[in-house]
Each structure stands twice: as C-alpha cells, then as structure tokens.
Write a protein that holds these residues in place. Sequence first.
Motif, short mmCIF file in Angstrom:
data_model
loop_
_atom_site.label_atom_id
_atom_site.label_comp_id
_atom_site.label_asym_id
_atom_site.label_seq_id
_atom_site.Cartn_x
_atom_site.Cartn_y
_atom_site.Cartn_z
N ARG A 680 0.84 -1.21 0.00
CA ARG A 680 0.00 0.00 0.00
C ARG A 680 0.87 1.26 0.00
O ARG A 680 0.57 2.24 -0.69
CB ARG A 680 -0.92 -0.03 1.21
CG ARG A 680 -2.02 -1.09 1.11
CD ARG A 680 -2.80 -1.20 2.40
NE ARG A 680 -3.86 -2.20 2.29
CZ ARG A 680 -4.61 -2.61 3.32
NH1 ARG A 680 -4.39 -2.11 4.55
NH2 ARG A 680 -5.55 -3.53 3.13
N GLN A 681 1.95 1.24 0.77
CA GLN A 681 2.85 2.40 0.78
C GLN A 681 3.50 2.60 -0.59
O GLN A 681 3.61 3.74 -1.07
CB GLN A 681 3.93 2.20 1.85
CG GLN A 681 3.40 2.22 3.27
CD GLN A 681 4.49 1.91 4.29
OE1 GLN A 681 5.63 1.63 3.93
NE2 GLN A 681 4.12 1.95 5.58
N SER A 682 3.95 1.51 -1.22
CA SER A 682 4.58 1.63 -2.54
C SER A 682 3.59 2.16 -3.57
O SER A 682 3.92 3.00 -4.42
CB SER A 682 5.13 0.28 -2.99
OG SER A 682 6.12 -0.18 -2.10
N LYS A 683 2.36 1.70 -3.53
CA LYS A 683 1.35 2.16 -4.49
C LYS A 683 1.02 3.62 -4.27
O LYS A 683 0.81 4.37 -5.23
CB LYS A 683 0.10 1.30 -4.35
CG LYS A 683 -0.97 1.64 -5.38
CD LYS A 683 -2.16 0.70 -5.29
CE LYS A 683 -3.19 1.03 -6.37
NZ LYS A 683 -4.36 0.13 -6.30
N ALA A 684 0.97 4.04 -3.01
CA ALA A 684 0.68 5.45 -2.73
C ALA A 684 1.78 6.36 -3.27
O ALA A 684 1.51 7.51 -3.63
CB ALA A 684 0.50 5.65 -1.23
N ALA A 685 3.03 5.87 -3.32
CA ALA A 685 4.14 6.71 -3.80
C ALA A 685 4.24 6.76 -5.31
O ALA A 685 4.97 7.60 -5.86
CB ALA A 685 5.47 6.16 -3.24
N LEU A 686 3.50 5.91 -6.04
CA LEU A 686 3.58 5.89 -7.50
C LEU A 686 2.77 7.03 -8.09
O LEU A 686 1.73 7.42 -7.55
CB LEU A 686 3.06 4.57 -8.05
CG LEU A 686 3.88 3.31 -7.76
CD1 LEU A 686 3.19 2.09 -8.36
CD2 LEU A 686 5.28 3.45 -8.33
N PRO A 687 3.22 7.60 -9.26
CA PRO A 687 2.40 8.58 -9.97
C PRO A 687 1.12 7.92 -10.48
O PRO A 687 1.02 6.70 -10.60
CB PRO A 687 3.30 9.02 -11.14
CG PRO A 687 4.68 8.61 -10.75
CD PRO A 687 4.54 7.41 -9.88
N ALA A 688 0.14 8.78 -10.77
CA ALA A 688 -1.17 8.26 -11.18
C ALA A 688 -1.07 7.45 -12.47
O ALA A 688 -1.73 6.41 -12.62
CB ALA A 688 -2.15 9.43 -11.36
N GLU A 689 -0.22 7.90 -13.43
CA GLU A 689 -0.16 7.19 -14.71
C GLU A 689 0.48 5.82 -14.57
O GLU A 689 0.29 4.95 -15.42
CB GLU A 689 0.60 8.01 -15.75
CG GLU A 689 2.07 8.27 -15.43
CD GLU A 689 2.26 9.51 -14.58
OE1 GLU A 689 3.41 9.95 -14.43
OE2 GLU A 689 1.23 10.05 -14.08
N GLN A 690 1.29 5.60 -13.51
CA GLN A 690 1.93 4.31 -13.33
C GLN A 690 1.07 3.33 -12.53
O GLN A 690 1.47 2.18 -12.36
CB GLN A 690 3.29 4.48 -12.64
CG GLN A 690 4.36 5.07 -13.57
CD GLN A 690 5.74 5.01 -12.95
OE1 GLN A 690 5.86 4.81 -11.76
NE2 GLN A 690 6.77 5.19 -13.78
N LYS A 691 -0.04 3.79 -11.99
CA LYS A 691 -0.92 2.90 -11.26
C LYS A 691 -1.80 2.08 -12.19
O LYS A 691 -2.51 1.18 -11.76
CB LYS A 691 -1.78 3.70 -10.28
CG LYS A 691 -0.97 4.37 -9.18
CD LYS A 691 -1.86 5.16 -8.23
CE LYS A 691 -1.04 5.85 -7.14
NZ LYS A 691 -1.89 6.64 -6.22
N ILE A 692 -1.79 2.42 -13.47
CA ILE A 692 -2.59 1.69 -14.45
C ILE A 692 -1.93 0.33 -14.70
O ILE A 692 -0.72 0.25 -14.93
CB ILE A 692 -2.68 2.49 -15.77
CG1 ILE A 692 -3.28 3.88 -15.49
CG2 ILE A 692 -3.50 1.74 -16.80
CD1 ILE A 692 -3.26 4.79 -16.71
N PRO A 693 -2.70 -0.76 -14.65
CA PRO A 693 -2.09 -2.10 -14.83
C PRO A 693 -1.35 -2.26 -16.15
O PRO A 693 -0.31 -2.92 -16.21
CB PRO A 693 -3.30 -3.03 -14.73
CG PRO A 693 -4.31 -2.27 -13.91
CD PRO A 693 -4.12 -0.84 -14.26
N SER A 694 -1.89 -1.68 -17.23
CA SER A 694 -1.22 -1.82 -18.53
C SER A 694 0.15 -1.16 -18.51
O SER A 694 1.11 -1.68 -19.11
CB SER A 694 -2.09 -1.21 -19.63
OG SER A 694 -2.33 0.17 -19.36
#
Length: 933
Positions: A680-694
């Motif tokens: 959860r911490q790693s996902k929160a630190a990612l930019p929005a465009e990198q949270k997309i599975p593709s």
Amino acid sequence: MFQIRELEMIHWDFWRAIRVPLDAQIVTIVGPNGSGKTTLLDALRTLLALKCSGRRDYKRYVRNNRENYAWLRGVVNNPRRSGGGLFPYLFFPATSEVVTLFCRIRKQGGDWVRQYAIGEGDITLNAETEGQLQWLGVNEYKRRLEQAGLTPAIAEVLALEQGDTDKLCEYSPKALLDLVFQVFGDKQVLDHYAEAKVRLKEAEGELGKMEQQMAQLGLDVERLRLRANNHLEWRGLQGDVERLEQRVIPALRYVEQWEALRGYIGQFKGARRGLRQRQDELDAADAEFRLVDERQVAALAQEQAARAEYDAAFAAFQVARDAARDSEKTMKEAERLRQLAELEHGADAVALNDRLGQRKDAAAQLRQSLKQIKDERQQLAESQFALQQGRQPHPEFVRAMRAALDEAGIGHQLLTEIVEVRDNSWQDAVEALLAPYRHIILLNRATDRQRAWEIGQQLRYRHFVVPEREAVAGVVRNSILEIVDFKADAPGWLLGLLNRTQRAKSVAEGQKLEGDWITRDGYHKERRGARDISAKASDYAFGEAARHARLSEVSRRLRDLNERILEDESRLIELERDASALQQSLMGMQAVVQLAARQDEFAAVAARWPEEESRAQQAGAALAAAQATWEEARNAREEGRVQFERAKDLRVRLEAQVNALLEQLTRQRDEQSRQVRALRQSKAALPAEQKIPSALKALREEYGSVREVQHLIERERARLAQSEWETDPTIVARRDKLAEDYAALGRDTQLHRSEVERTAQLTDEARAAYINKLKATVRAYGRNVKRLGELAGIDVELDLPQLDNDDITLAQAGLSARFNFDQKGMMGLNDGEASGGQQVMKSLILLIGLMMDDANPSGFVFIDEPFAHLDIFNIDRVGGFLKATQAQYLITTPLTHNTNVYGPSELTLTTRKKQAGETWAPVIAQTRRRVHA
C-alpha cells in the motif's frame, strides 16, 4: 538645343544686380584679367547646373558679396522640335517661344543650398515670383535640361577648363579618345565597367573570404555538434539513470511486491491445507503406532524363546564340528604329501631351479618393459589431450625455459605459435625447412634481451632467444614465404631464408631455378649443395595441419602401445603361472620324508573320520532346525521392529511437521500483513499514470526485474564515471545558433556566388554589346569633325581605333586625326608642322565636333580666349569659321588682343574690375553690332 537670350545675376560674386543680354550668335565677353569674364561664364554654368571652371564652385561666388542669398535668372528659347513626338517643344509642357530658368541659392544651416525652377515665358524676378514657381532639385532639373537638349556630352564640353578649348590638338590619341568618350557619356560608362570589374574582383575576394569563413565555421559547427551530441548523450544517460531510479524501480518494486504477495498468499493457503492434511495423517499414525507397539512386545517374547533353543543346539554342533574338522584337515595334509611325492618322482631339481630362474628373469624384464610402455602411453595421452585442446606439446626443456621467462615477467612467443601454412601440399617442405628453428623463443620486447639471455644461459637452453623482430614485407613470388602466414612479427633472417628459398615441384625443375630451392617432400638445395631434410609427420610443429598430423600420429601410436601392452601382459601371466608350478615342484622333494614319519597318525584319523562326520551332520541338522525357528521368530520381530520404528518415525515426523507448519503459518501471517502494508505504501508513492495495470505490465516486459534495472543503472553510472562528458548546458543552443549561422552563411555564400557569376557574365556581355555604342560614338564624332572641316575649308581624316571587349585593347585604344590646310598635305594633331592659327582651328574643330548633335543642330558653346596668340589673318579665319556654324558662341578675350577679334561678334559685353573701396563691381557694358536692313 536651346540658345540663351538673357542672363540676370543678383548677389553673384561682386555684382549686386545685373542683367546682360545674350541674344546673338556670337557674344564676345571682353575685359582685363580679373574683371569677371570667367565669373560670367561660371554664372551661366551654375544656372545650367554645370561644374564651374577650375577648382571653383558656386559657393565661392555667393560668399564674396556677404549676402545670405543669390539669384541667377536666364531666358532661353523654346523652339519646336522638327520631329514632334511626345515632346514637341524642348521644355514641354511649356509651349511658349521662350522659358525662364531660375537658380535660387540660399544659406541654410551654415551651408549654401541651391534650387532650380523653370517658368513658361519671360518671367521677371520680383517678390511674387518665388512663391509662384515650382522648385526642383538639382537632379530633376538636370533631367529637364537634358530633355531640352543639354545632353551630358554638351555639359562636359561646356565645363572644359579655361585655356583647354584651344589645346585639344595637343592631346594624345588616347587622351582625345577619352575626351570623346567622356563628352558623349561613354567614358562614364567605361569607368563604370572598370569599376564593376574592380567591384567584381572585390566581390570574388569577399566570396573567397566567405568560403574560407564558411569552411572554418563548418569545422566549428562539426566540433560543437560532437560536443553537443556528447552533452545530449550525457544528459540522456543522466535522465535515464534518474528515471530508472525515481520512476522505473519504484514501479517494478511495486509489481514485484504484488507478485510476491500473490505468491505468498498462495503459499499460505497451501500451508494451511498441508497443516490439515498433516494433522489427519498424525492421528492415523498415532493409532497405527499403538497397534504396532503391542505386536512388537509379543514378537520379542517369541524371539527370546527361539534364541535359547538355538544357543543349546549351536553348542552341541560346535563340539561335533570341531572334532570332524580336525580329522578332515589331517586327512587333507596326508593327501597333499602323497601328491607331492608322486610329482617329484624322476625330477631334476637343478634343471627345475634353472627353469624357475629363467621364468622369473623373463617376467622381471617383461614387467620393466611394460612399465616403460605404460609411461610412454601416459605421455602420449597427455600430448593427445593437449593437441585436442588446440595446444602443441613441447619438450620438458622448452616448458622449463618458458616457465622461467613467465616467472621473470618477460613476454614471449614460440615460433610455432605464429606460423601458419596456407598450402597444405607444401607442409612437408615448410616443416623440413623450419625444423631446426621449432624451439626458437621470440621476445615481445627487445629491452628484455639481457635478462632472457641470462635465463637461457642458466638453463643451458640450446635454441635461439631472438629479441629483434620485423613485419613481413616484399614477398618474392614462388618463394616459401609466399605460402606462409605469420600471426606476428618474426626474425628478419628467418624471413629472408623463407623468401629466398623457392618452391620446386621436382629436382629437374629446381635445376632451372637460380638460388636456393626445396621440393614438396623436403629435398633442399642451398649454396653448400643439396640434401634431404624431410621431417616425420609425428614431428610436425607448424600450423593447424601439423597439429592434425601429430594428433593422428599420437592416436596411431597409442593404439599400437595398447595392443602391445595386452600381448605383454598375457605373456607375463603365462610366465608367472609357469614359475609358480616349477616352485611347487621344487617344494615336493620333502613330501616322502614327512609322509613316512606320520603314517600312524594318518591311519588313526582315517578310522574315526566316518563317525565324527555322522555326529557333525546330525548336530548340524538340529542346529539348522533351531536356527530356522529362531530366524523365523527374529524376522517376525524384526519386521515388527521395522514397522514399529517406521510408525514411530512417521508419528514423530508428522508431529514435527505439524508443529513446524503451525510456526510457519504464524510467521507467514505476520509477513503477509507486513507485505500488504508495504504494498500500500509503494502504491501510494507511485504517480497516477503508473498505477494503471497496462503501464505496469509494459514496464515489466521492458525492464524485467528490479535487479536487472539496478544492474543497468550500475552500468550507466560506470559509463558516466569512466568517460569524458560535456556538461555545459548552453552547448546545444550554441550548436543550433552556430548551425543556423552556418546555414545562413551558406545561403549568403551561394547567393553571393550566383550574383558574382551572374554579374561577371552580365558585365562582360553588356560591355561586349556596348562596344558597338563606342564605335557608333567614334563614327558620329568623325562625321562631325569632317563636316566642320568642310565649313572651314580643311580636309579632316580620322583613324578609327580598334575597339574590342578586352581591357588591354580598350586601355590602349586612341583616336588619331589628320588635317590638310590649304592643300599642303596632311598633318597630325600635334606634330609641330602647324602654325598657331592652325592649332586653334584644329582645337575648335575637335571642340565643336563634340557639341554637334543631329537631333539638336542649334545650341551654345563657351569658348574661353580662343584668339590668344593668333595673328590677324588667323583671327579672321577663326571668326569666319565660327560664323559659318549654327551654334551660339560665348567667347572671352582680354583687352590686349587685336580689334579683329570683334569682327565676328554681334554682341560685345565689357567687364570691368571692382574699384578699391567699392562694395560692388561696375555693371557690364554692352555693345551690339548695327544690323542693316
């Protein structure tokens, strides 16, 4: 052209306001020197926008009267053109018979400025006149006068210096031609052409400088481009490292954490299923263990009872067996002694002993031979392994020498390591020729020679250690060197040997060759003679063919040795068997004595042997039955024990597995919770465009794992640290700016080159075309002077110059004129044969010829003192000539001349000097010739 009728001057030089008539064909201006004759002519020149005489200009005249303005006014006629056309009158649109020319000179800003105007009719000068006129600039005014007939040619003649009008005959042909071209406007055009050529040369020089500058700028552009590319590469590497560290690694770490969590969850679920399975298995194993334990107790009691019965039977069997065994042993000893006694019957002990010695010696020799053969086989096997690995085996002394050189840090090569034979058909010849040199050592550095030679002396190395090496050059055709490749530099003397040794297919062919030669099979001829130096295939050492040949020879030799070893070992076995039999025979000679001494013992044992054997057999049968019972009980107990141990181990193992799985599940539950928090911490630190599975999937496919990206970053950082980089951020802008400058300079250079080439072409073509205009000018001038000569009764001839489109021809061209006075023969321009009057007539003809224009036959001429130094006859002759022409003449003459100078004059203007103390000069006196009706 028009003619002048009146001149009015206000504040011109020292005249305050004066008006003089000029309405006559010949107007003579007379007065003492300095009385204003030339001043009057310069007033007319200024009114007509011409240059003043000498070094004077109009500003000199208007400064003398200390006034801030000056006026010049002239009345000229405006005749109708004979041809009509668009401009039917000279001063069209003015159509009156006369027009008035105005020149207004005023002081503005500390300098004098002149303006001109043209008025229709005879306009007087008053206060209202200035506002009614339309004032023109000098250039526009000149254009209007040129339209009225005052061409540039006439303007040049009117502006001739004082005294030059009667000296034209003294001009050289070139100077006269230049004056003609100048008067008719061609000189200016030619000067323009010359100036254009100079400008063209300058432009070509500028073009060369531009091309040189462009070449230098191109080098600078290329240099900056390389630096900019280096900077962009450095910036790209920096950006890649930063992007990989800040964006790619966190994203991949999140992906790996997610994948790890998914796998961990699967492991946790599997561990729980395994725990339940192991607990069920533990319950079943515990029940099985208790059942097996009960069976094991019963089996152990049965085994103990059977063991007691077996022990009693075994004790009885041992007693019977020992008695029977002792008797049997004694009987066997008796049988052995009887056999030995039978063997020794008739045998010769000495012969047997000699044969035994021979067999032992042969066996010893055969063992020694086998040892040597096996040692040789071991060496060949090592050589075979080395050859299979691509290495040439070397003798021990070579290996020792190379090891010593390596230990001393001396780089070296063997000759065999750098030689390769291109033509295998000549392998025998190359091997034969190089056989004495196969163990030569070549040093990589010539500076190591002393140390290498010291080591060679110490180890007594009997082959050359060569420090000097050189490259292969100048290969002789059909030489051995032609078919040999050297992988490195070789000794020069060895290259010379190969280069001077020619290849001969046979001895007969070698006889036809000069110098050294060798055949394919190694028959060599040199300066000392010829001999066979062929080498064995097993001794080949140079090139890949040598390695294959030696490998084949070693394989064949190993096969032969193996066969020989098998044969020798068979022979050794036979020899040892014969020796053993002979030794047994020698030992049998003592058997008779022993057999006689123990005859009673052997008989007693033979008597009791059957009974002892029977008791032993019965005890053995009882022991076998007890043993079978005991074995059966023991096997049953052992099987039970095995089952017991197996059940026990299974229960312990399952119990340990259950406990371990319980601990593992506890740890996995804690680790799973930790991984969920970290994810959860790693996902929160990612930019929005990198949270997309593709996007995450694409990064995973492109870069793989975090470790691979870290390796990539390490490589990029190592590259950044090890290379030299351009870090100036302005280098790209400087490159682009310099590239734009280079492109702009290239366009300018191309444009300038096109302009220079086009200008050169146009200039040359235009001057070539203008040559016809020059020829027409000369022809027109020739017609003018001939016509004037006819009016004066003088024959005139002109030698037309050669005019070509060439700088040298035009520069050397001249116009020659010849005159015939009174039919006395032709004379040149200034050949010394003409009188003063004739010189003046020549000059006037040449001068007035410059003024004549077929389109404008009338006009006016300023002639400054044409009667100077003339006698009365010549004055009359010049006057008659002037009267015969149609032009208007304004002539100046000093008071000292003969009165005949007034003969042709219709109007005489007399100028007087300004008196001392007077501000203004006296007015000009007028004398007009009376005209009879």
